[in-house]
Write a protein that holds these residues in place. Structure first.
Motif, PDB file in Angstrom:
ATOM      1  N   ALA A 217     -16.426  72.290  10.903  1.00  8.27           N
ATOM      2  CA  ALA A 217     -15.581  72.464   9.607  1.00  8.27           C
ATOM      3  C   ALA A 217     -14.616  71.933   9.245  1.00  8.27           C
ATOM      4  O   ALA A 217     -13.969  71.618   8.076  1.00  8.27           O
ATOM      5  CB  ALA A 217     -16.075  73.970   9.386  1.00  8.27           C
ATOM      6  N   LEU A 218     -13.561  71.853   9.882  1.00  2.68           N
ATOM      7  CA  LEU A 218     -12.669  71.377   9.683  1.00  2.68           C
ATOM      8  C   LEU A 218     -12.136  70.415   9.387  1.00  2.68           C
ATOM      9  O   LEU A 218     -11.460  70.050   8.305  1.00  2.68           O
ATOM     10  CB  LEU A 218     -10.979  71.665  11.053  1.00  2.68           C
ATOM     11  N   ALA A 219     -13.274  69.476  10.047  1.00  2.00           N
ATOM     12  CA  ALA A 219     -12.897  68.184   9.486  1.00  2.00           C
ATOM     13  C   ALA A 219     -13.505  67.333   8.302  1.00  2.00           C
ATOM     14  O   ALA A 219     -12.738  66.935   7.295  1.00  2.00           O
ATOM     15  CB  ALA A 219     -13.397  66.913  10.859  1.00  2.00           C
ATOM     16  N   ILE A 220     -14.587  68.379   7.659  1.00  2.00           N
ATOM     17  CA  ILE A 220     -15.088  67.797   6.444  1.00  2.00           C
ATOM     18  C   ILE A 220     -13.944  68.888   5.369  1.00  2.00           C
ATOM     19  O   ILE A 220     -14.093  68.314   4.542  1.00  2.00           O
ATOM     20  CB  ILE A 220     -16.756  68.454   6.950  1.00  2.00           C
ATOM     21  N   SER A 221     -13.339  70.110   5.769  1.00  2.00           N
ATOM     22  CA  SER A 221     -13.129  70.191   4.912  1.00  2.00           C
ATOM     23  C   SER A 221     -11.899  69.800   4.464  1.00  2.00           C
ATOM     24  O   SER A 221     -11.114  69.648   3.363  1.00  2.00           O
ATOM     25  CB  SER A 221     -12.667  71.868   5.491  1.00  2.00           C
ATOM     26  N   THR A 222     -11.079  69.342   4.840  1.00  2.00           N
ATOM     27  CA  THR A 222      -9.960  67.946   4.791  1.00  2.00           C
ATOM     28  C   THR A 222     -10.245  66.827   4.863  1.00  2.00           C
ATOM     29  O   THR A 222      -9.437  66.320   3.997  1.00  2.00           O
ATOM     30  CB  THR A 222      -9.167  67.704   6.965  1.00  2.00           C
ATOM     31  N   GLY A 223     -11.582  65.994   4.461  1.00  2.00           N
ATOM     32  CA  GLY A 223     -11.584  65.032   3.705  1.00  2.00           C
ATOM     33  C   GLY A 223     -12.268  63.897   4.715  1.00  2.00           C
ATOM     34  O   GLY A 223     -12.803  63.022   4.442  1.00  2.00           O
ATOM     35  N   PHE A 224     -12.557  64.212   6.122  1.00  2.00           N
ATOM     36  CA  PHE A 224     -13.644  63.298   7.341  1.00  2.00           C
ATOM     37  C   PHE A 224     -15.004  63.321   7.303  1.00  2.00           C
ATOM     38  O   PHE A 224     -15.265  63.416   6.238  1.00  2.00           O
ATOM     39  CB  PHE A 224     -12.828  63.886   8.136  1.00  2.00           C
ATOM     40  N   SER A 225     -15.228  61.326   6.936  1.00  2.00           N
ATOM     41  CA  SER A 225     -16.645  61.231   7.090  1.00  2.00           C
ATOM     42  C   SER A 225     -17.721  61.526   8.556  1.00  2.00           C
ATOM     43  O   SER A 225     -16.455  60.504   9.166  1.00  2.00           O
ATOM     44  CB  SER A 225     -16.590  59.798   6.389  1.00  2.00           C
ATOM     45  N   VAL A 226     -18.213  61.944   8.029  1.00  3.48           N
ATOM     46  CA  VAL A 226     -18.804  61.850   9.717  1.00  3.48           C
ATOM     47  C   VAL A 226     -19.766  60.355   9.942  1.00  3.48           C
ATOM     48  O   VAL A 226     -20.096  59.768   8.926  1.00  3.48           O
ATOM     49  CB  VAL A 226     -20.337  62.863   9.944  1.00  3.48           C
ATOM     50  N   ALA A 227     -18.950  59.364  11.515  1.00  9.51           N
ATOM     51  CA  ALA A 227     -19.331  58.124  10.992  1.00  9.51           C
ATOM     52  C   ALA A 227     -20.855  57.913  12.530  1.00  9.51           C
ATOM     53  O   ALA A 227     -21.336  56.519  12.518  1.00  9.51           O
ATOM     54  CB  ALA A 227     -17.865  57.486  11.530  1.00  9.51           C
TER      55      ALA A 227
END
Length: 243
Positions: A217-227
């Motif tokens: 949730a932290l990664a997505i909310s910060t703006g990171f893309s799943v790769a």
């Protein structure tokens, strides 16, 4: 999400170097299917990034893995079964996230940030040992700790730090004091460190256990893309090998 696939070759090059793969093995336009790389390593590693898959480890295990699909090898339990005669010990499956640009969010209040090491040690002393070990702030040279004030006796609330990887990536990790969680401070610290890494010309990488919902949730909310996914198994030397 804020990752341009035109930046993907940089990420692949970093992993090519990290796994000691032959030059251009992941960047060839003509390569299809799973790439395998035989090594004398005491680790079996399966990496999936976008439409690429890479399996690295002892030759006999690469041969045995031919019977499994990429989806199966991404499953930690499959890799453990594959290595059971080699004393396989699971190192987990991690989700991989990347960002090559992030929107800048200005906080509504003044943020006090320290780049020192003492503040990180104080923060780690407030957190459970498992969290401290998982994040590994002390091993990351660029640290950004959000403090509760600008005074000399200020206390640490959250820290995000990164370490340069292969001269191309910034491996990011974030730790928040238990009493300060669920207040957006992890996202704030992560955003600060990520923007510093981007300003240094690096692509930001975030890794977290696939079962860690809070980290996702932290990664997505910060703006990171799943790769992709990274699954690793430690092998015991001197064990009877699978033939």
């Amino acid at each position: 999400m804020t990752f341009d696939l035109n930046s993907a070759p940089i990420v692949l090059l970093a992993w090519e170097r990290a796994l000691a793969l032959p030059t251009d093995s992941l960047l060839s336009d003509t390569r299809n299917g799973r790439f395998t790389h035989a090594t004398e390593s005491t680790e079996l590693t399966f990496l999936r990034l976008w439409n690429q898959s890479i399996l690295s480890g002892p030759a006999h295990l690469l041969t045995a893995a031919q019977a499994y699909s990429d989806d199966e090898l991404s499953d930690h339990s499959t890799m453990l079964r594959l290595t059971r005669l080699d004393g396989g010990r699971g190192l987990g499956t991690q989700a991989l996230y990347y960002a090559d640009d992030l929107e800048l969010h200005q906080p509504e209040h003044t943020v006090h940030v320290s780049t020192g090491t003492q503040e990180v040690s104080r923060l780690e002393s407030l957190c459970p040992p498992d969290d401290v070990n998982d994040v590994g702030l002390s091993s990351r040279e660029h640290k950004f700790t959000v403090m509760d004030s600008g005074e000399s006796d200020a206390g640490p609330l959250a820290c995000s730090a990164y370490a340069e990887h292969q001269g191309l990536l910034a491996q990011l990790g974030t730790l928040v004091a238990p009493a300060s969680r669920r207040q957006g401070l992890g996202r704030l610290a992560t955003s600060i460190a990520a923007h510093e890494a981007l300003a240094a010309g690096l692509i930001v990488q975030w890794q977290s256990d696939v079962n860690n919902a809070a980290a996702h949730a932290l990664a997505i909310s910060t703006g990171f893309s799943v790769a992709g996914l990274l699954t690793r198994i430690s092998l015991q030397t001197g064990q009877t090998r699978h033939k």
